[in-house]
Design a protein around this motif. Structure first.
Motif, short mmCIF file in Angstrom:
data_model
loop_
_atom_site.label_atom_id
_atom_site.label_comp_id
_atom_site.label_asym_id
_atom_site.label_seq_id
_atom_site.Cartn_x
_atom_site.Cartn_y
_atom_site.Cartn_z
N ARG A 145 0.89 -1.05 0.00
CA ARG A 145 -0.06 0.02 0.00
C ARG A 145 1.13 1.43 -0.07
NH1 ARG A 145 -5.49 -0.61 1.14
NH2 ARG A 145 -6.00 -2.41 2.31
N PRO A 146 0.39 2.27 -0.52
CA PRO A 146 1.06 3.64 -0.31
C PRO A 146 1.43 4.12 1.07
CG PRO A 146 -0.79 3.96 -2.05
CD PRO A 146 -0.72 2.47 -1.50
N GLU A 149 -1.78 5.79 3.08
CA GLU A 149 -3.01 4.66 3.00
C GLU A 149 -2.66 3.57 4.42
OE1 GLU A 149 -4.25 3.48 -0.63
OE2 GLU A 149 -5.03 1.64 0.01
N HIS A 229 -10.56 1.72 -0.62
CA HIS A 229 -9.65 1.90 -1.24
C HIS A 229 -9.37 0.57 -2.42
CE1 HIS A 229 -7.80 5.04 1.21
NE2 HIS A 229 -8.14 4.36 2.07
N ASN A 230 -9.92 -0.35 -2.03
CA ASN A 230 -9.99 -1.61 -3.14
C ASN A 230 -11.12 -2.36 -3.35
OD1 ASN A 230 -9.28 -3.93 -4.35
ND2 ASN A 230 -7.89 -4.73 -2.64
N ARG A 231 -12.47 -1.48 -3.94
CA ARG A 231 -13.56 -1.79 -3.83
C ARG A 231 -14.13 -2.92 -4.37
NH1 ARG A 231 -17.13 2.96 -6.51
NH2 ARG A 231 -15.99 3.74 -4.63
N LEU A 232 -13.24 -3.82 -5.32
CA LEU A 232 -13.82 -5.24 -5.55
C LEU A 232 -13.62 -6.04 -4.21
CD1 LEU A 232 -14.59 -7.35 -7.48
CD2 LEU A 232 -12.25 -7.43 -8.00
N ARG A 233 -12.40 -5.83 -3.50
CA ARG A 233 -12.19 -6.75 -2.21
C ARG A 233 -13.33 -6.52 -1.18
NH1 ARG A 233 -9.21 -7.57 2.43
NH2 ARG A 233 -8.62 -9.94 2.66
N LEU A 235 -16.29 -5.34 -1.67
CA LEU A 235 -17.57 -5.78 -2.01
C LEU A 235 -17.67 -7.48 -2.01
CD1 LEU A 235 -18.44 -3.87 -5.38
CD2 LEU A 235 -19.82 -3.85 -3.36
N GLY B 248 -5.51 -1.43 -9.61
CA GLY B 248 -6.41 -0.76 -8.77
C GLY B 248 -6.00 0.46 -8.27
N ARG B 249 -4.99 0.80 -8.55
CA ARG B 249 -4.20 2.28 -8.02
C ARG B 249 -3.63 3.10 -9.18
NH1 ARG B 249 -4.33 1.83 -2.78
NH2 ARG B 249 -4.20 -0.38 -2.00
N LEU B 323 -8.52 -12.33 -4.67
CA LEU B 323 -9.57 -11.75 -5.27
C LEU B 323 -10.55 -12.53 -6.44
CD1 LEU B 323 -8.57 -7.89 -5.95
CD2 LEU B 323 -10.06 -8.90 -4.21
N TYR B 400 -26.21 -6.58 -6.34
CA TYR B 400 -24.90 -6.78 -5.61
C TYR B 400 -24.13 -7.53 -6.19
CZ TYR B 400 -21.52 -9.16 -2.61
OH TYR B 400 -20.30 -9.89 -2.38
N VAL B 404 -20.45 -6.48 -8.23
CA VAL B 404 -19.11 -7.39 -8.39
C VAL B 404 -18.68 -7.82 -9.59
CG1 VAL B 404 -18.20 -9.42 -7.33
CG2 VAL B 404 -19.69 -8.15 -6.01
N TYR B 407 -16.85 -5.00 -11.52
CA TYR B 407 -15.28 -4.76 -10.92
C TYR B 407 -14.52 -5.92 -11.18
CZ TYR B 407 -17.36 -0.39 -8.78
OH TYR B 407 -17.85 0.84 -8.62
N TYR B 408 -15.28 -7.10 -11.16
CA TYR B 408 -14.46 -8.33 -11.25
C TYR B 408 -14.12 -8.48 -12.70
CZ TYR B 408 -13.43 -13.29 -10.80
OH TYR B 408 -12.76 -14.40 -10.58
N ARG B 411 -11.06 -6.09 -13.26
CA ARG B 411 -9.92 -6.47 -12.59
C ARG B 411 -9.24 -7.76 -13.06
NH1 ARG B 411 -7.93 -4.43 -7.42
NH2 ARG B 411 -6.21 -5.78 -6.80
#
Lengths: 289, 454
Positions: A145-146, A149, A229-233, A235, B248-249, B323, B400, B404, B407-408, B411
């Motif tokens: 992570r930065p 964060e 910060h990591n929306r997929l995780r 969710l 993701g960043r 993930l 929901y 997912v 985004y999945y 990713r």
């Protein structure tokens, strides 16, 4: 000193002072006082040592790991310490608050008839999932992570655990599984996962630290942090976090009020963790310029 | 109320269609007071939706009369009080000759009640590499208002720049920049003091002023070849020769940053093309060759600088595998439940689209009724077939799992791209070093020329 360090030193100091006062009143907590005193000195020494180095990657990593290490140590030591050091318990008040929330009924007792041997195993499995979820979240929270964060994560985590330990220490409670044991028609008994959960809790001295629920607090904190910060995780784990909350009541370890307190603390810790980190960064930035 | 509800739906629709909607300068937009919003127009009906959904204050949209020929759109336009204008090319024997006069009056009435009106001065959505000549409609509305409402506080004109990464591609990005608004009355006073001419000339001058301000906020190229050249150059330069962000960043490679790079490169290129034609031609050639090689290899400019250490690779695998594995059941459930409306929307939108700038609009407007309709059918079937509590759980699982899956999908696409780039670089010894040296050399050359320009 970082905010997470201040929080950590503060909570260990509160515990040490409380134990010292109780020890002076001839309550047999001298060993615990020694242990927590050593923890305080050790942590303070580590922070002092780390302050010699610039806040580069490895320093903030070690510091973050140390904060989390102290919190995990307190999690295992505080349960029995609270019952020894504090002359009251919180179960009666917590059970009453639950009845107020549910208009006179006890939610744990309402749920009990619906927990058969099959779904008990499922709930036990979900309850146990908390551990790998939390450890993976901490691992990902510290590494990759930065810097800002990571700092927000560690600060929020420290705040959540420290605030929860105030509850553990000053509202010691064993949860419905002990306090309301006589009210249940039968005790829970299950298969592999339920035995795994009960044996691991027994190894830590039996049910304790019901208020607030750190199962809910820590998993909500990790999930909310990820949603930002990591929306997929975030969710993906959201339904698992909800299921963990339900499982704590299904397994009779928590009152609903514990879950609400855990939820509130997690969201507060998440917010303050970011806000304090941002203001500290801004302070450092203006200082540098 | 209806406006807020529809805006909520549009927000969801745009969030689904676009991977990222970057907004800059929202603070420039006044919360209240008469406002004329003037964006460029490159993505048909999506353009006003992007503006509407990025602003809290309600916005009145203007549109060409021909849009109301679509009965569904006509209902929507009536519900939202859209003001329609008749373009010269749309006038025929049946046309109402007073239509535009009434539209002007309506604009004046709404601005008087401090409304925000959005008008696209280009008059038509297009896929040209640059702005089309601005029409005078926006300027005339502004001048008409100032003339008739002289006692009121100033009308502000709000220039807006819109940029779509790949406007006909699902899950691409959009960038919106709100510029500094300017007061029409103040502009008018300044021009009159400077001895400006008749109203007609004034309208032309104000149109030119609006165009200049929108031009500052948008990317404008002379040819399509330029679009590719600058976009590619910006991608190479934006890497900075440093390792790419973790998945993701990707903040450092966001669209707004790339747009700024493109603008800077354009300015430098224009200046140097004549002063140093040979150097510039050589750099262009080098860039095209580099681009060609990376494209053939399937590697993005940022991935050239991927760290190749075993520890970093192991961490990447652990993080992404978690993930992929944990998310897979939900993503599959989402894909299964959204497959029919998704494919239906995609196929119909593609069939209806005759130009690059139609697809997103068609997709959004088909999806808006299609997805809720399918949800209703699926939930009704669940209520019929399952116990109520299970049907309720199923109903909650639909949006929901849809989120997912979305985004999945993004990713997993990124993981695949990065993993294949990593393996290609790993399996060809020396390739990464050579590409990195060339990439950094190009960046160095661009920076050198930039420094020389000052």
């Amino acid at each position: 000193m970082k905010v997470a360090d201040i929080i950590t030193v503060a909570i260990v100091s509160v515990i040490v002072v409380t134990l010292a006062v109780r020890s002076a009143a001839e309550v047999p907590v001298a060993d615990d006082l020694l242990l927590h005193g050593a923890l305080l000195v050790g942590y303070a020494a580590l922070i002092r040592f780390l302050s010699r180095f610039p806040e580069t990657g490895w320093v903030s990593l070690v510091r973050g790991a140390a904060v989390i290490g102290v919190m995990f140590t307190l999690y295992t030591t505080l349960g029995h310490v609270a019952f020894e050091a504090i002359p009251w318990t919180g179960d009666a008040a917590l059970a009453s608050l639950d009845r107020v929330l549910f208009l006179g009924a006890s939610p744990v007792l309402l749920m009990a008839p619906h927990i058969g041997p099959e779904n008990l195993e499922i709930f036990a499995f979900i309850y146990a999932l908390f551990i790998p979820y939390l450890y993976m979240s901490i691992f990902l929270g510290l590494i990759g992570r930065p810097g800002p964060e990571r700092e927000a994560f560690v600060t929020g985590f420290a705040l959540l655990y420290a605030a929860s330990f105030f509850g553990y220490l000053f509202v010691p409670a064993r949860g419905p599984v002990v306090y309301q044991a006589a009210d249940f028609q039968s005790a829970l008994s299950g298969g592999f996962f339920y035995d795994l959960v009960t044996s691991s809790i027994d190894r830590m001295g039996g049910p304790h630290g019901a208020f607030p629920s750190l199962h809910v607090g820590a998993s909500v904190f990790a999930c909310a942090f990820d949603l930002r910060h990591n929306r997929l995780r975030g969710l993906i784990y959201l339904p698992i976090v909800l299921a963990i909350a339900v499982s704590t009541v299904a397994l009779r370890y928590h009152y609903v009020i514990d879950l609400l307190a855990g939820l509130a603390l997690a969201l507060l810790a998440m917010r303050l963790g970011h806000a304090w980190t941002a203001s500290q960064q801004a302070g450092n930035g203006s200082g540098a310029s | 109320m209806l406006y807020r509800v529809l805006r909520g739906f549009w927000r969801i629709a745009l969030t689904v269609f676009f991977r990222d909607i970057e907004v800059e300068g929202r603070g420039h937009v006044p919360d209240r007071g008469a406002l004329l919003i003037v964006p460029n127009h490159t993505n048909a009906l999506v353009d006003p939706l992007v503006i509407l959904t990025r602003l809290e204050r309600p916005v009145t949209v203007t549109a060409k009369t021909t849009l109301a020929r679509n009965p569904l759109l006509a209902v929507l336009m009536r519900a939202l009080n859209v003001i329609t204008f008749q373009r010269r090319q749309d006038v025929d024997a049946d046309s109402d000759s007073d239509h535009n006069a009434r539209a002007f009056e309506e604009c004046r009435r709404r601005l008087k009640s401090d409304a925000a009106i959005c008008i696209f001065p280009e008059g038509v959505s297009h896929s040209d590499p640059g702005l089309r000549p601005f029409r005078s409609g926006a300027a005339r509305i502004a001048l008409d208002f100032v003339e008739h409402e002289a006692d009121r506080d100033g009308l502000l004109i709000q220039p807006v720049g819109l940029y779509f990464e790949k406007k006909d591609r699902f899950r691409s990005s959009v960038w919106v920049r709100f510029g500094e608004p300017f007061d029409v009355a103040e502009w008018l006073d300044a021009r009159r003091e400077a001895g400006a001419g008749e109203d007609r000339a004034l309208a032309a001058e104000l149109t030119a002023e609006i165009e200049a301000r929108v031009r500052e906020l948008t990317l404008n190229f002379e040819t399509r070849g330029d679009v590719e050249l600058y976009t590619w150059a910006a991608e190479v330069v934006a890497t900075g020769g440093r390792e790419p962000q973790a998945l993701g960043r990707e903040e450092a490679t966001r669209l707004g940053r790339r747009v700024d790079w493109i603008k800077a490169l354009q300015a430098g290129h224009r200046e140097l093309r004549h002063r140093r034609p040979q150097e510039i031609a050589a750099l262009e050639g080098r860039l095209r060759e580099y681009r060609g090689e990376l494209r053939a290899l399937g590697i993005t400019p940022a991935e050239v600088y991927l760290p190749m250490s075993a520890g970093r690779a192991a961490f990447f695998v652990l993080r992404e595998l978690e993930l992929v594995l944990i998310g897979l059941p939900v993503a599959l459930w989402g894909a299964l439940n959204h497959l029919v409306p998704y494919q239906l929307t995609r196929v119909i939108a593609r069939k209806m689209s005759t130009d690059e700038d139609h697809f997103a609009s068609n997709a959004v407007f088909i999806a808006l009724p299609a997805f809720p309709l399918f949800y209703l059918i699926q939930i009704a079937a669940a209520v019929w077939l399952m116990p109520l509590w299970l049907a309720a759980l199923y109903a909650v699982s639909l949006p929901y799992s849809g989120a997912v899956t979305l985004y999945y999908r993004d990713r997993v696409g990124s993981i695949w791209q990065r993993t294949s780039a990593f393996l290609r670089l790993l399996l060809k010894p020396g390739l990464q070093d050579r590409l990195a040296v060339e990439g950094r050399a190009i960046i160095g050359e661009v920076e050198r020329l930039g420094r020389e320009l000052g």
